[in-house]
Design an enzyme around this catalytic site. Structure first.
Site, PDB file in Angstrom:
ATOM      1  N   TYR A  38       0.834  -1.200   0.000  1.00 19.95           N
ATOM      2  CA  TYR A  38       0.000   0.000   0.000  1.00 19.95           C
ATOM      3  C   TYR A  38       0.870   1.251   0.000  1.00 19.95           C
ATOM      4  CZ  TYR A  38      -3.015   3.735   1.696  1.00 19.95           C
ATOM      5  OH  TYR A  38      -3.660   4.931   1.834  1.00 19.95           O
ATOM      6  N   LYS A  83       1.188   3.879  -3.100  1.00 18.61           N
ATOM      7  CA  LYS A  83       0.689   5.231  -2.880  1.00 18.61           C
ATOM      8  C   LYS A  83       1.796   6.254  -3.129  1.00 18.61           C
ATOM      9  CE  LYS A  83      -2.758   6.648  -1.543  1.00 18.61           C
ATOM     10  NZ  LYS A  83      -3.939   7.187  -2.303  1.00 18.61           N
TER      11      LYS A  83
END
Length: 333
Positions: A137, A141
């Site tokens: 993640y 991101k």
């Protein structure tokens, strides 16, 4: 404004959509589901996958500002899945903005893009991206944010907002996870640490996004920049967890395991899940242990100075509102 919100069915996206509509803005959301409550409030809901360029382009048509809040979140899963949504989806949004002549893009980033495995205490936006990440993640991101900020130029103004641990009424991520673990007896304090962490109440996160969209232009001070967002009131992590549990009518966490044992158990869980090919999230991961045993709080002075934004909801007031919402809606029953 004529706004599109990607991830409009999520916690932040839905709250942002409702607030924009309340202001009188023309609002459309793009999400994987159909959201009857939003439709009933006069919000145009488009069902589609952020990883499908044609769906993204169609949803972006006739908009003048895009709020890109869609993301794959979580602590576990295949890198390819995170990449497809967080990086591939962002590429689709940027391409659509350029092809359709959309001039404003407000990206919902994450403070985890600067997390290096140790304490992150009081840093500002000059903190660099680390050389490696412990979660797909955070890594994806960061890649997405880099693309968004690099795409800022004279025809497309971009900004990235990094809210930390959004919570409040309607929470579909943080609070449900904590409640589920507490009810199953799988929520433990780890080691003796009780480090400071930042959080942000949902209304304050929404307000910052709207202010950014209003101010954003190719010549604005905020274009091409990232901003940390929080309540500006870091608290010990187990105080925050305890307050959220109390809002849900649950007792504080008392069980405790040593930090070293937690990391050992996390490695064992990850190995077992990989060997067995299990799609579910392991009960413990190394990234989660790191998050629960390190400080993460941020200097939000840039957001105050350049966005003209101030957090308005104190933690105690927000907890009271959250408790009322839980009592009225019983979302965990």
């Amino acid at each position: 404004m004529r706004a599109l919100i990607t991830g409009g069915g999520g916690f932040l996206g839905a709250a942002l959509a409702r607030k924009l509509r309340e202001r009188g803005d023309n609002v459309r959301v793009l999400g994987r589901g159909f959201y009857a409550e939003l439709e009933a409030g006069g919000i145009d809901c488009v069902q589609g996958d952020i990883a499908d360029y044609e769906a993204v382009r169609s949803a972006c048509d006739d908009r003048d500002v895009i709020f890109h809040a869609a993301a794959k979140v979580g602590l576990w899963g295949a890198f390819e899945d995170y990449y497809a949504v967080n990086v591939g989806g962002t590429k689709n949004v940027l391409r659509a903005c350029l092809e359709l002549g959309i001039s404003k893009l407000v990206f919902t980033g994450s403070p985890s893009v600067v997390f290096h495995g140790g304490d992150v205490a009081g840093v500002d936006e000059s903190a660099p991206y680390p050389s490696r990440y412990d979660s797909h993640y955070s890594r994806t991101k960061a890649q997405a944010e880099e693309m968004v900020l690099a795409s800022n130029y004279d025809k497309l103004a971009t900004v990235s907002l990094r809210p930390h641990l959004i919570w409040g009424p309607g929470d579909r991520n943080l609070l449900p996870r904590i409640v589920a673990k507490a009810r199953s007896g799988r929520l433990f304090r780890i080691g003796e640490d009780n480090k400071l962490v930042d959080t942000i109440y949902i209304d304050d996160a929404v307000h910052a996004h709207i202010l950014a969209a209003i101010q954003l232009s190719p010549l604005s001070e905020i274009s091409g920049k990232a901003y940390f967002l929080s309540a500006g009131d870091p608290r010990p992590i187990w105080e925050i967890v305890g307050r959220l549990l109390a809002a849900a009518g649950l007792p504080p966490v008392k069980k405790r395991i040593p930090k070293g044992l937690a990391f050992f158990a996390a490695r064992a869980c990850e190995a077992a899940w990989r060997i067995l090919g299990l799609p579910s999230e392991p009960p413990l991961t190394r990234f989660l242990v790191s998050q629960l045993t390190t400080a993460h709080w941020f200097d939000i002075s840039a957001a105050k100075r350049e966005l003209g934004w101030r957090p308005q909801v104190k933690i105690e007031d927000g907890m009271e509102r959250t408790a009322h919402w839980i009592k009225a809606t019983r979302p965990f029953d």
